[in-house]
Write a protein that holds these residues in place. Structure first.
Motif, PDB file in Angstrom:
ATOM      1  N   ASN A   1       0.849  -1.184   0.000  1.00  0.00           N
ATOM      2  CA  ASN A   1       0.000   0.000   0.000  1.00  0.00           C
ATOM      3  C   ASN A   1       0.890   1.241   0.000  1.00  0.00           C
ATOM      4  N   ASP A   2       0.295   2.413   0.015  1.00  0.00           N
ATOM      5  CA  ASP A   2       1.071   3.653  -0.044  1.00  0.00           C
ATOM      6  C   ASP A   2       2.084   3.771   1.090  1.00  0.00           C
ATOM      7  N   GLU A   3       1.690   3.354   2.276  1.00  0.00           N
ATOM      8  CA  GLU A   3       2.585   3.445   3.433  1.00  0.00           C
ATOM      9  C   GLU A   3       3.808   2.542   3.258  1.00  0.00           C
ATOM     10  N   ALA A   4       3.580   1.322   2.796  1.00  0.00           N
ATOM     11  CA  ALA A   4       4.695   0.383   2.568  1.00  0.00           C
ATOM     12  C   ALA A   4       5.616   0.904   1.473  1.00  0.00           C
ATOM     13  N   LYS A   5       5.035   1.462   0.408  1.00  0.00           N
ATOM     14  CA  LYS A   5       5.855   2.001  -0.680  1.00  0.00           C
ATOM     15  C   LYS A   5       6.701   3.170  -0.196  1.00  0.00           C
ATOM     16  N   LYS A   6       6.121   4.023   0.652  1.00  0.00           N
ATOM     17  CA  LYS A   6       6.886   5.148   1.214  1.00  0.00           C
ATOM     18  C   LYS A   6       8.052   4.622   2.046  1.00  0.00           C
ATOM     19  N   MET A   7       7.796   3.585   2.836  1.00  0.00           N
ATOM     20  CA  MET A   7       8.846   3.006   3.669  1.00  0.00           C
ATOM     21  C   MET A   7       9.975   2.452   2.788  1.00  0.00           C
ATOM     22  N   LEU A   8       9.619   1.772   1.711  1.00  0.00           N
ATOM     23  CA  LEU A   8      10.638   1.218   0.827  1.00  0.00           C
ATOM     24  C   LEU A   8      11.409   2.319   0.103  1.00  0.00           C
ATOM     25  N   HIS A   9      10.735   3.420  -0.213  1.00  0.00           N
ATOM     26  CA  HIS A   9      11.445   4.561  -0.816  1.00  0.00           C
ATOM     27  C   HIS A   9      12.477   5.127   0.166  1.00  0.00           C
ATOM     28  N   VAL A  10      12.121   5.191   1.436  1.00  0.00           N
ATOM     29  CA  VAL A  10      13.065   5.684   2.452  1.00  0.00           C
ATOM     30  C   VAL A  10      14.259   4.744   2.564  1.00  0.00           C
ATOM     31  N   TRP A  11      13.991   3.425   2.620  1.00  0.00           N
ATOM     32  CA  TRP A  11      15.090   2.456   2.682  1.00  0.00           C
ATOM     33  C   TRP A  11      16.009   2.622   1.480  1.00  0.00           C
ATOM     34  N   ALA A  12      15.407   2.784   0.292  1.00  0.00           N
ATOM     35  CA  ALA A  12      16.208   2.931  -0.929  1.00  0.00           C
ATOM     36  C   ALA A  12      17.060   4.194  -0.866  1.00  0.00           C
ATOM     37  N   ALA A  13      16.475   5.287  -0.407  1.00  0.00           N
ATOM     38  CA  ALA A  13      17.228   6.546  -0.331  1.00  0.00           C
ATOM     39  C   ALA A  13      18.397   6.439   0.633  1.00  0.00           C
ATOM     40  N   ILE A  14      18.164   5.823   1.780  1.00  0.00           N
ATOM     41  CA  ILE A  14      19.238   5.654   2.762  1.00  0.00           C
ATOM     42  C   ILE A  14      20.333   4.758   2.191  1.00  0.00           C
ATOM     43  N   ALA A  15      19.933   3.627   1.622  1.00  0.00           N
ATOM     44  CA  ALA A  15      20.911   2.667   1.098  1.00  0.00           C
ATOM     45  C   ALA A  15      21.750   3.270  -0.009  1.00  0.00           C
ATOM     46  N   GLU A  16      21.115   4.008  -0.907  1.00  0.00           N
ATOM     47  CA  GLU A  16      21.841   4.505  -2.072  1.00  0.00           C
ATOM     48  C   GLU A  16      22.625   5.784  -1.800  1.00  0.00           C
ATOM     49  N   THR A  17      22.415   6.415  -0.649  1.00  0.00           N
ATOM     50  CA  THR A  17      23.211   7.596  -0.323  1.00  0.00           C
ATOM     51  C   THR A  17      24.274   7.300   0.729  1.00  0.00           C
ATOM     52  N   ASN A  18      23.888   6.591   1.782  1.00  0.00           N
ATOM     53  CA  ASN A  18      24.818   6.336   2.883  1.00  0.00           C
ATOM     54  C   ASN A  18      25.203   4.876   3.041  1.00  0.00           C
ATOM     55  N   GLY A  19      24.528   3.995   2.339  1.00  0.00           N
ATOM     56  CA  GLY A  19      24.719   2.576   2.570  1.00  0.00           C
ATOM     57  C   GLY A  19      23.960   2.150   3.816  1.00  0.00           C
ATOM     58  N   LEU A  20      23.926   0.878   4.073  1.00  0.00           N
ATOM     59  CA  LEU A  20      23.243   0.346   5.251  1.00  0.00           C
ATOM     60  C   LEU A  20      24.256  -0.307   6.172  1.00  0.00           C
ATOM     61  N   ASP A  21      24.072  -0.125   7.473  1.00  0.00           N
ATOM     62  CA  ASP A  21      24.966  -0.815   8.406  1.00  0.00           C
ATOM     63  C   ASP A  21      24.503  -2.269   8.539  1.00  0.00           C
ATOM     64  N   ASP A  22      25.257  -3.046   9.271  1.00  0.00           N
ATOM     65  CA  ASP A  22      24.963  -4.484   9.390  1.00  0.00           C
ATOM     66  C   ASP A  22      23.574  -4.749   9.957  1.00  0.00           C
ATOM     67  N   ALA A  23      23.174  -3.984  10.965  1.00  0.00           N
ATOM     68  CA  ALA A  23      21.858  -4.193  11.581  1.00  0.00           C
ATOM     69  C   ALA A  23      20.733  -3.855  10.601  1.00  0.00           C
TER      70      ALA A  23
END
Length: 99
Positions: free
Chosen positions: A22-44
């Motif tokens: 739904n829209d909320e899940a898509k927004k959450m995935l957009h945030v994950w993508a933005a974080i991953a593609e700008t700063n990378g993700l830590d192990d956790a």
């Protein structure tokens, strides 16, 4: 890895895991993508995302790194001096004569 964006990759795996995108899940995935593609993700973060998507941590990392590299290169090439350096390095790597 294909030319699939990290966001699209996450959506595909989320659907496979039975998520309702739904829209909320898509927004959450957009945030994950933005974080991953700008700063990378830590192990956790990587482990949390992997669990939710039913994949391994290595698969998560392999999925976002191309986008992260592309974004970083875009930022580098926006700087005129660094863009010129990139051209020089490409020339050197291709063994072309100096300009």
């Amino acid at each position: 890895m294909t030319d699939e964006s990290f966001y699209a990759w996450m959506c595909r795996h989320a659907r496979a895991m039975g998520w309702e995108l739904n829209d909320e899940a898509k927004k959450m995935l957009h945030v994950w993508a933005a974080i991953a593609e700008t700063n990378g993700l830590d192990d956790a973060q990587t482990a949390q995302l992997a669990r939710g998507l039913g994949v391994t941590a290595d698969e998560v990392t392999a999925a976002y790194q191309p986008g992260m590299r592309e974004a970083a290169m875009g930022e580098i090439l926006e700087q005129p001096d660094l863009a010129a350096l990139d051209v020089d390095l490409d020339r050197i790597a291709g063994e072309e004569p100096p300009r």
